[in-house]
Enzyme design. Sequence first.
Site, PDB file in Angstrom:
ATOM      1  N   CYS A   1      -2.415  -2.538 -15.842  1.00  0.00           N
ATOM      2  CA  CYS A   1      -2.521  -1.355 -14.994  1.00  0.00           C
ATOM      3  C   CYS A   1      -1.880  -1.579 -13.634  1.00  0.00           C
ATOM      4  O   CYS A   1      -2.064  -0.780 -12.720  1.00  0.00           O
ATOM      5  CB  CYS A   1      -3.982  -0.933 -14.823  1.00  0.00           C
ATOM      6  SG  CYS A   1      -5.047  -2.227 -14.141  1.00  0.00           S
TER       7      CYS A   1
ATOM      8  N   ASN B   1      -0.377  -6.556 -10.224  1.00  0.00           N
ATOM      9  CA  ASN B   1      -0.019  -6.641  -8.796  1.00  0.00           C
ATOM     10  C   ASN B   1      -0.680  -7.872  -8.169  1.00  0.00           C
ATOM     11  O   ASN B   1      -0.016  -8.743  -7.601  1.00  0.00           O
ATOM     12  CB  ASN B   1      -0.473  -5.377  -8.058  1.00  0.00           C
ATOM     13  CG  ASN B   1       0.226  -4.131  -8.542  1.00  0.00           C
ATOM     14  OD1 ASN B   1       1.173  -4.201  -9.319  1.00  0.00           O
ATOM     15  ND2 ASN B   1      -0.236  -2.986  -8.091  1.00  0.00           N
TER      16      ASN B   1
ATOM     17  N   HIS C   1       0.827  -1.205   0.000  1.00  0.00           N
ATOM     18  CA  HIS C   1       0.000   0.000   0.000  1.00  0.00           C
ATOM     19  C   HIS C   1       0.867   1.262   0.000  1.00  0.00           C
ATOM     20  O   HIS C   1       0.660   2.180  -0.808  1.00  0.00           O
ATOM     21  CB  HIS C   1      -0.929  -0.013   1.224  1.00  0.00           C
ATOM     22  CG  HIS C   1      -1.808   1.207   1.327  1.00  0.00           C
ATOM     23  ND1 HIS C   1      -1.425   2.325   2.029  1.00  0.00           N
ATOM     24  CD2 HIS C   1      -3.025   1.483   0.816  1.00  0.00           C
ATOM     25  CE1 HIS C   1      -2.384   3.234   1.955  1.00  0.00           C
ATOM     26  NE2 HIS C   1      -3.363   2.745   1.225  1.00  0.00           N
TER      27      HIS C   1
END
Length: 858
Positions: free
Chosen positions: A804, A741, A428
């Site tokens: 992305c 990710n 994060h």
Amino acid sequence: MQNNSNQTPFATEITPSACIALSTHGGRAKCLQRLVRLDLPVPRTVALSFDAVHAIAEGRMPDLTEVLKEFPEDALLCVRPSSEDPDWGGPGAILNIGINETTYTDLCTKLGPEAAAALYLRFVQSYAVHVARLDPDVFDDVEDGGPDALAEILQAYEAETDEKFPQDRSEQLGAVLRSMARAWEGTSARLLRQAKGAPADAGLGLVVQEMVPGLGPGVCGSGVLQLVSSTTGEPQISGRYLSQSQGRDALGRGVSAMYLERDARGEALEDLAPEAFESLKVHARLMRARLREEMQVEFVLQDGAVHILDGVRVARTARAAVRIAVGLAQDGIIPPEEAVMRVDAHALNELLHRQIDPDAKRDVIGTGIAASPGAATGKLVFTAAEAQASAARNERCILVRRETSPEDVRGMHAAVAVLTEKGGMTSHAAVIGRGLGLPCIVGASSLKFDSRRKRLKAEDGRLFRAGDVITIDGSSGQVLAGEAKTVEAAQDETFQTLMGWADAARDIGIRANADTQMDAQTARNFDAQGIGLCRTEHMFFDPGRLTVMREMIFAETPSGREAVLARLLPMQRDDFRELFRIMEGLPVCIRLFDPPLHEFLPTGQSGQRELSEALGIPVSEVTRRVDELGEYNPMLGLRGVRLGVTVPEIYDMQARAIFEATVEASKGGALVVPEIMVPLVSAKREVELVKTRIDAVAAAVRLETGCDFTYRFGVMVETPRAALRAEEIAPHTAFLSFGTNDLTQMTYGLSRDDAGRFMSAYVQKGVFGEDPFHVLDVDGVGELLQLGVQRGRRANADVTLSICGEHGGNPESIAFCRKAGFDYVSCSPFRVPVARLAAAQLAIADKLGDSPVSERKN
């Protein structure tokens, strides 16, 4: 001068037509040949090939008579390394080979006793330490210079080795060559250059050059000259000159060298020897034009006459590299496409962010993963609230957390840098830090974090408490004590020129991941071609929205949730309208709500009490609801499309906000065609259910507003199953955007937030070639991507394909995406220029039939 194998000549005199190549004799030898071809005053030089040096290292010393025949009998010689890439290093040069008692006597007559003694003394010291391998401490008591010092060092050498200093020039040269060859072949040298990217079997050439003493009567000395600043790349004659010196003595620390150009601060070569200074400038300009590079000229003056010993590519910062490449292109020396190829895409981060001054002292107290580049200094704070309070006082602060959560985003906005104990390249803190252009270090496990007492403990035992000043270097991963000197970011006209050339060459689209208006504006400033990922959940953590969001979570019925969400609707509509306004004329891809609901709920007792007061319900009810929403593995639980299917009111509200914003933004402006993306899809039926509801919302908004509009519907492919089943999903979508990710996380079974703890060990031991969260795994994850591309296009030839995830800004990963047939990549706003340049270099390399190169070296 042939070797026994009759392959590459053992030694070759460097002449304009000699058979010398970078791959067989190294960069220095090849550059010297180019200087000879330019008819510059280069002393006679002989080059030894890689094969010859390797043979010498193995003990096969050839007859050196042929080499020595190329030089006058009384000439002194120097030997210098010539590797294929100067960054790979090599043994240091050894000067004045061939001096002995006889030549010393002659030199005393020609140059004077002091100069002759200095030449002999220098060679004996170098030979003793680097060839005979004597301890330098042996010579600590020797006088500083002169004939007496020479006598003392010769006696010390004899005492240590039980033999006189060698007097035969051939013996001296052979010993020097053997020493340098074996130093290159040694284990430690191999490991060192491999760490710099050299192949294990990289070869070393050696050049033997006739010495120009640089000492004696008249104007004698040595120095270096270049036509540009190594820091900025701007035109500027710089370098140093030192009278009565050899080699690169003028650049030594503590040396009182002269300036080159006339300077009010001290003596200059231009005043001392104006004709020599003019000649050097002419030589440097010729080298720039003919070698097609900014070169540093290594020179020596002997009684006022100029001799060019070498030319090396000017050392440069990333800022200077851009200006130098663009300057060469604008002057017609190289084409614009070559200028694009000469700048390292990775190094662009130095231009986009403030950096620590290369000359600044570093008091390193810990290290971690360099997750977001740039440097920042501030006071330590340990909570988001403290960061906001610090910003309100106009105090620069660094937010320190074990790991960040969405609740920390406000604190990250207020801080100048972030430091976390846990996390990896896609944690994060790393993702948000890169999006904000905020220097960030994650996984700093070398530091001990004590959040309760609000302090950090360094490896050396030093304690740093809240309010203490530290510096974060997000480019290297180093945490520094105190304030470090920094240099500002540079995005000048030269940078814009280079990026314009890059855009003209590249053949893949570059969008930005942008969640806020500030992100979108940054993306627009960096010429992104739209937004490829807008993570809407980040919009809900604003204090004015968080309570409303929590109230929605506590609603028991669909109608209750709809009533609360109606209060969030205008806020979301305003968010999207502003994004459309900023990105006017460019696509905006909005990902619907993704995270599990528990992330919006307080975990501590004080937070739960505050929430019970805000909602007017007992604390026990808050605690019960928090427990109900808790999941053992929330990243694989009720999130993404699963929320859209089971709690559809959230997606209904977001779709309505997007469509109403579309209608408003299209009035008086460019037509807006929003892209709506559903996250974490695994099955075709999920897509059908969500799309049906969104289509219904679109129809309702058209009816209510009387305005027609279109939108593009797509999914985020971030589960292995979605990639494998792309053929049945693609017909229902306009685009598939691969979220690398999560796809990497699920493919490997690795937590991207925790992998940083052991990832460096895995890479060091060769388990992984690179951190798969940093550089795309083209073998495993890449195969899933290729299958997704092939199957998706087979079912829907018009489907738009992109990635992305954070890999979208990585040059190596972009190379894979181009080959796999993706239409665009999307990355953090501050990585957009890096992606644009990397994509251009790949396209140019394909056009030239070459591999992409950055900063080609002479």
